[in-house]
Design an enzyme around this catalytic site. Structure first.
Site, PDB file in Angstrom:
ATOM      1  N   SER A 174       4.856  -1.685   2.638  1.00 50.43           N
ATOM      2  CA  SER A 174       6.299  -1.504   2.414  1.00 50.43           C
ATOM      3  C   SER A 174       6.651  -0.019   2.388  1.00 50.43           C
ATOM      4  O   SER A 174       7.775   0.362   2.677  1.00 50.43           O
ATOM      5  CB  SER A 174       6.713  -2.157   1.099  1.00 50.43           C
ATOM      6  OG  SER A 174       6.258  -3.492   1.075  1.00 50.43           O
ATOM      7  N   ARG A 175       5.680   0.824   2.032  1.00 53.27           N
ATOM      8  CA  ARG A 175       5.950   2.260   1.944  1.00 53.27           C
ATOM      9  C   ARG A 175       5.962   2.949   3.311  1.00 53.27           C
ATOM     10  O   ARG A 175       6.407   4.088   3.412  1.00 53.27           O
ATOM     11  CB  ARG A 175       4.934   2.941   1.028  1.00 53.27           C
ATOM     12  CG  ARG A 175       5.114   2.577  -0.444  1.00 53.27           C
ATOM     13  CD  ARG A 175       4.213   3.427  -1.331  1.00 53.27           C
ATOM     14  NE  ARG A 175       4.442   3.178  -2.750  1.00 53.27           N
ATOM     15  CZ  ARG A 175       3.848   2.215  -3.448  1.00 53.27           C
ATOM     16  NH1 ARG A 175       2.993   1.407  -2.868  1.00 53.27           N
ATOM     17  NH2 ARG A 175       4.117   2.054  -4.738  1.00 53.27           N
ATOM     18  N   HIS A 230       2.329  -9.608   4.069  1.00 54.53           N
ATOM     19  CA  HIS A 230       2.697 -10.611   3.061  1.00 54.53           C
ATOM     20  C   HIS A 230       2.760 -12.011   3.695  1.00 54.53           C
ATOM     21  O   HIS A 230       2.275 -12.987   3.122  1.00 54.53           O
ATOM     22  CB  HIS A 230       4.080 -10.308   2.468  1.00 54.53           C
ATOM     23  CG  HIS A 230       4.203  -8.977   1.804  1.00 54.53           C
ATOM     24  ND1 HIS A 230       4.961  -7.956   2.315  1.00 54.53           N
ATOM     25  CD2 HIS A 230       3.674  -8.496   0.644  1.00 54.53           C
ATOM     26  CE1 HIS A 230       4.913  -6.907   1.500  1.00 54.53           C
ATOM     27  NE2 HIS A 230       4.130  -7.203   0.488  1.00 54.53           N
ATOM     28  N   LEU A 250       9.191  -7.649   2.426  1.00 52.52           N
ATOM     29  CA  LEU A 250       8.097  -8.411   3.037  1.00 52.52           C
ATOM     30  C   LEU A 250       7.870  -8.033   4.492  1.00 52.52           C
ATOM     31  O   LEU A 250       8.806  -7.820   5.256  1.00 52.52           O
ATOM     32  CB  LEU A 250       8.392  -9.912   2.930  1.00 52.52           C
ATOM     33  CG  LEU A 250       8.576 -10.443   1.507  1.00 52.52           C
ATOM     34  CD1 LEU A 250       8.809 -11.955   1.531  1.00 52.52           C
ATOM     35  CD2 LEU A 250       7.371 -10.110   0.623  1.00 52.52           C
ATOM     36  N   ASP A 299      -5.085  -3.937  -0.648  1.00 53.66           N
ATOM     37  CA  ASP A 299      -5.200  -3.334  -1.982  1.00 53.66           C
ATOM     38  C   ASP A 299      -6.524  -3.809  -2.579  1.00 53.66           C
ATOM     39  O   ASP A 299      -6.560  -4.700  -3.434  1.00 53.66           O
ATOM     40  CB  ASP A 299      -4.003  -3.758  -2.833  1.00 53.66           C
ATOM     41  CG  ASP A 299      -2.704  -3.303  -2.207  1.00 53.66           C
ATOM     42  OD1 ASP A 299      -2.328  -2.149  -2.393  1.00 53.66           O
ATOM     43  OD2 ASP A 299      -2.071  -4.100  -1.472  1.00 53.66           O
ATOM     44  N   GLY A 356       8.054  -7.615  -2.761  1.00 53.29           N
ATOM     45  CA  GLY A 356       9.139  -7.728  -1.791  1.00 53.29           C
ATOM     46  C   GLY A 356       9.011  -6.759  -0.632  1.00 53.29           C
ATOM     47  O   GLY A 356       7.926  -6.227  -0.377  1.00 53.29           O
TER      48      GLY A 356
HETATM   49  P1  AMP Z   1       2.865  -5.611  -2.484  1.00 51.83           P
HETATM   50  O1  AMP Z   1       4.185  -6.236  -2.179  1.00 51.83           O
HETATM   51  O2  AMP Z   1       2.631  -4.329  -1.747  1.00 51.83           O
HETATM   52  O3  AMP Z   1       2.586  -5.535  -3.958  1.00 51.83           O
HETATM   53  O4  AMP Z   1       1.773  -6.588  -1.895  1.00 51.83           O
HETATM   54  C1  AMP Z   1       1.751  -7.951  -2.247  1.00 51.83           C
HETATM   55  C2  AMP Z   1       0.492  -8.574  -1.717  1.00 51.83           C
HETATM   56  O5  AMP Z   1       0.458  -8.418  -0.293  1.00 51.83           O
HETATM   57  C3  AMP Z   1      -0.772  -7.897  -2.262  1.00 51.83           C
HETATM   58  O6  AMP Z   1      -1.760  -8.884  -2.499  1.00 51.83           O
HETATM   59  C4  AMP Z   1      -1.158  -6.981  -1.140  1.00 51.83           C
HETATM   60  O7  AMP Z   1      -2.537  -6.688  -1.101  1.00 51.83           O
HETATM   61  C5  AMP Z   1      -0.754  -7.799   0.068  1.00 51.83           C
HETATM   62  N1  AMP Z   1      -0.552  -6.937   1.231  1.00 51.83           N
HETATM   63  C6  AMP Z   1       0.232  -5.837   1.317  1.00 51.83           C
HETATM   64  N2  AMP Z   1       0.111  -5.272   2.533  1.00 51.83           N
HETATM   65  C7  AMP Z   1      -0.783  -6.034   3.221  1.00 51.83           C
HETATM   66  C8  AMP Z   1      -1.360  -5.965   4.528  1.00 51.83           C
HETATM   67  N3  AMP Z   1      -1.041  -4.992   5.388  1.00 51.83           N
HETATM   68  N4  AMP Z   1      -2.246  -6.925   4.902  1.00 51.83           N
HETATM   69  C9  AMP Z   1      -2.586  -7.905   4.025  1.00 51.83           C
HETATM   70  N5  AMP Z   1      -2.092  -8.025   2.786  1.00 51.83           N
HETATM   71  C10 AMP Z   1      -1.204  -7.099   2.385  1.00 51.83           C
END
Ligand code: AMP
Length: 293
Positions: A188-189, A39, A35, A152, A33
């Site tokens: 998100s951080r 995402h 987002l 990631d 989330g």
């Molecule tokens: P998270 O919500 O941080 O667990 O991320 C969910 C998905 O979004 C994971 O597959 C992440 O690698 C991807 N994601 C997070 N930040 C980015 C970004 N800046 N660019 C591309 N994908 C991202």
């Protein structure tokens, strides 16, 4: 279009079963989330390849090795649902933790090899938590395709490995890291950064770009990495957990740039831990020639 919010796996399964009867191709985009464009880029990539897209929203307690980090994690489901509706996602699957991990839950998926080192060293238990929940979400959705971000990068490898090892019939597709205009990888951080920290944060990506260029120009890996580490600290980061060059294909340690590689970093800016990574181009043939001469 509205995006249906589903919380119970049995409901999700009956929707997916109906889609299957229609012969539709189904994609899943797992998220925690809050987002952002990173995402949403995955959601758009999923919509381009599948007929139906499920976005999962689950802040997975088992992948947080730090209770404060879990407590501070942003929760913005209402806004997330609105973003997904305008992107055109079909389902937002947002289960409760008590349903994902009911009383008596006793299984952990632990992926060897690729989950060791890098974040695996500094976040004990993190990839067990990721692997366990991703396995559940892939099995619960029964999707044909799953989208993960290169942001990631180690996680992407962990997911590829578990899908291969457990014969989960799903194709894993990676999306490139989406960045802010100043180069900072979206996360998100990032919302936790103070204004002063936010102004410093893009230096991490800039240093990665410069370091990747120096490596591709044939300069000594050890020296380039240690100078880059100093540059990150000089830019105001309080700690560099790791800055490493690994093989792009399997994250193996490399001492020579003789195959496609990835520069991966984790560093703290105040109370916020940032990670980023960048592909490193192979040295141009004339550089290899010079180095050998
Ligand atoms: P998270 O919500 O941080 O667990 O991320 C969910 C998905 O979004 C994971 O597959 C992440 O690698 C991807 N994601 C997070 N930040 C980015 C970004 N800046 N660019 C591309 N994908 C991202």
């Amino acid at each position: 279009m509205s995006t249906a919010i589903v919380r119970i796996v049995s409901e999700l399964r009956s929707i997916v079963a109906a889609w299957r009867r229609e012969g539709l191709k189904i994609a899943v985009v797992p998220t925690m989330g809050a987002l952002h464009e990173g995402h949403l880029s995955l959601v758009r990539a999923a919509l381009a390849k599948a007929d139906r897209v499920i976005v999962t929203l689950f802040v997975n307690p088992r992948q947080f090795n730090n209770a404060d980090d879990l407590a501070a994690y942003p929760r913005t489901e209402h806004d997330d649902a609105a973003k997904l509706a305008s992107a055109g996602a079909h389902i937002l699957y947002a289960p409760d933790a008590a349903d994902i991990y009911p009383q008596g839950f006793g299984t952990t998926v632990a992926v060897g090899g690729v989950s060791e080192g890098l974040c695996g060293t500094f976040r004990p238990g993190h990839f067990d938590g990721v692997a366990t929940v991703v396995t559940k979400l892939l099995l619960q959705t029964g999707a044909d395709l799953a989208f993960f971000g290169e942001k990631d990068f180690q996680q992407l490898h962990v997911v590829r490995q578990l899908v291969r090892d457990l014969d989960i019939p799903i194709e894993i597709i990676a999306g490139p890291t989406v960045r802010e205009a100043d180069g900072l990888a979206m996360s998100s951080r990032n919302a936790r950064l103070s204004l002063a920290e936010r102004n410093r944060a893009p230096r991490l990506a800039e240093i990665l770009v410069q370091t990747a260029e120096r490596l591709s120009s044939g300069q000594l890996i050890k020296r380039v990495l240690s100078e880059a580490q100093e540059a990150i600290l000089a830019a105001g980061f309080s700690k560099v957990e790791y800055l490493e060059l690994r093989a792009d294909s399997d994250l193996a340690s490399i001492v020579r740039l003789d195959r496609p590689a990835r520069l991966l970093v984790a560093a703290w800016l105040g109370q916020t831990r940032l990670i980023d990574n960048l592909q490193v181009a192979l040295p141009r043939p004339e550089v290899v020639h010079q180095a050998a001469a």
